[in-house]
Design an enzyme around this catalytic site. Sequence first.
Site, short mmCIF file in Angstrom:
data_model
loop_
_atom_site.label_atom_id
_atom_site.label_comp_id
_atom_site.label_asym_id
_atom_site.label_seq_id
_atom_site.Cartn_x
_atom_site.Cartn_y
_atom_site.Cartn_z
N HIS A 229 -0.85 0.28 -9.85
CA HIS A 229 -1.52 -0.71 -8.99
C HIS A 229 -2.10 -1.88 -9.82
CE1 HIS A 229 -3.56 -1.12 -4.79
NE2 HIS A 229 -3.30 -2.30 -5.31
N ARG B 7 0.86 -1.19 0.00
CA ARG B 7 0.00 0.00 0.00
C ARG B 7 0.90 1.25 0.00
NH1 ARG B 7 -3.47 -2.81 -1.62
NH2 ARG B 7 -5.50 -3.26 -0.67
N GLU C 98 -3.66 7.45 -4.92
CA GLU C 98 -3.79 6.78 -6.22
C GLU C 98 -5.00 7.36 -6.92
OE1 GLU C 98 -3.85 2.54 -5.70
OE2 GLU C 98 -1.83 2.51 -4.88
C1 DGY Z 1 -5.55 -6.11 -3.00
O1 DGY Z 1 -6.37 -6.98 -3.32
O2 DGY Z 1 -5.45 -5.67 -1.86
C2 DGY Z 1 -4.63 -5.63 -4.07
O3 DGY Z 1 -3.97 -4.48 -3.71
C3 DGY Z 1 -5.36 -5.48 -5.38
O4 DGY Z 1 -4.40 -5.53 -6.38
#
Ligand code: DGY
Length: 332
Positions: free
Chosen positions: A290, A242, A271
């Site tokens: 992402h 993250r 983002e």
């Molecule tokens: C999640 O599922 O948490 C991922 O970041 C998606 O790509």
Amino acid sequence: MSDSPRPKVFVTRRIPAAGLDRIVAACDADVWPDRLPPPADVLRDRVRDCEGLVSLLTDRVDAAVLAAAPRLKVVSNFAVGVNNVDLAAATARGIPVGNTPGVLTDATADIAVTLLLAAARRLGESAADAKAGRWLTWEPTGWLGRDLVGKTVGIVGMGRIGFATARRLHHGWGMRVLYTARGPKPEADADLGARRVDLDTLLAESDFVSVHADLNPTTTRLFGREAFAKMKPTAVFVNTARGGHVDQAALAEALRAGTIFAAGLDVTDPEPLPPDHELYSLPNCVIAPHVASATVGTRDAMARMCADNLLAGLAGRPLPFCVNPEAEANRR
Ligand code: DGY
């Protein structure tokens, strides 16, 4: 399933048909049609008389959203990460929250390794130079990157994805593996000869640092000026977890000053990262939008799990993948 044979649900984006078709068949589904997320006030409004909510990591499911939906029985998050959901508030209201663990492990580990390689071998920079006409000839000292074989990788957060990334790097490139984790990981120690260490040791000894921890108050901005200063000047930093883990101003400064060698990011904060953000201007920073779980098979599997969680919650059954099973005790 409920008083009504077709419970009302709000789905905040079109997810793959592998899950959406089952949701639409079983529910009175309001599917948000736009590419961008519903604004917060729209989300609160649309969920008002719903029994189920399918959310994405881009939707903030906070206490206000949950309070606006007195009939809500389940939140099914189309992601493994659930930092977009106020879990304490959901638990207090007796609302189980589902996620999609496991099915995106390999796709995410693949992107972690892709970014690690791209950053170590200066792929973003050299490909941009080639396209822009700056490839003048074969140069003995042009675009020199970093070797991988026999180096040390530090995995911050040895969960499923951290382990899958470490396996690739250990078995593929013979890397030594260090890791941080809340507890020992005997499987990692046995399969990879990995060693659990404290974060300072990991930062000091690793040639590659790859972040896989949950985002929570103890890991938010874990990577700031101090952390980068503890890393080797030759180190490559990778984040597929993250964006909130990183102080991006400190990262930009570390990349510019040569405190570390390069970075590969699949996640940022915010983002999308605005196109004029300084990190894009740094040749030693590779940024992907992402995409770690973005394969056809993975997103289909996530959609199936998301539908399974939603339909179980609507039927009053335990969710197959629930992050707050203690919510059951508070169910109304
Ligand atoms: C999640 O599922 O948490 C991922 O970041 C998606 O790509």
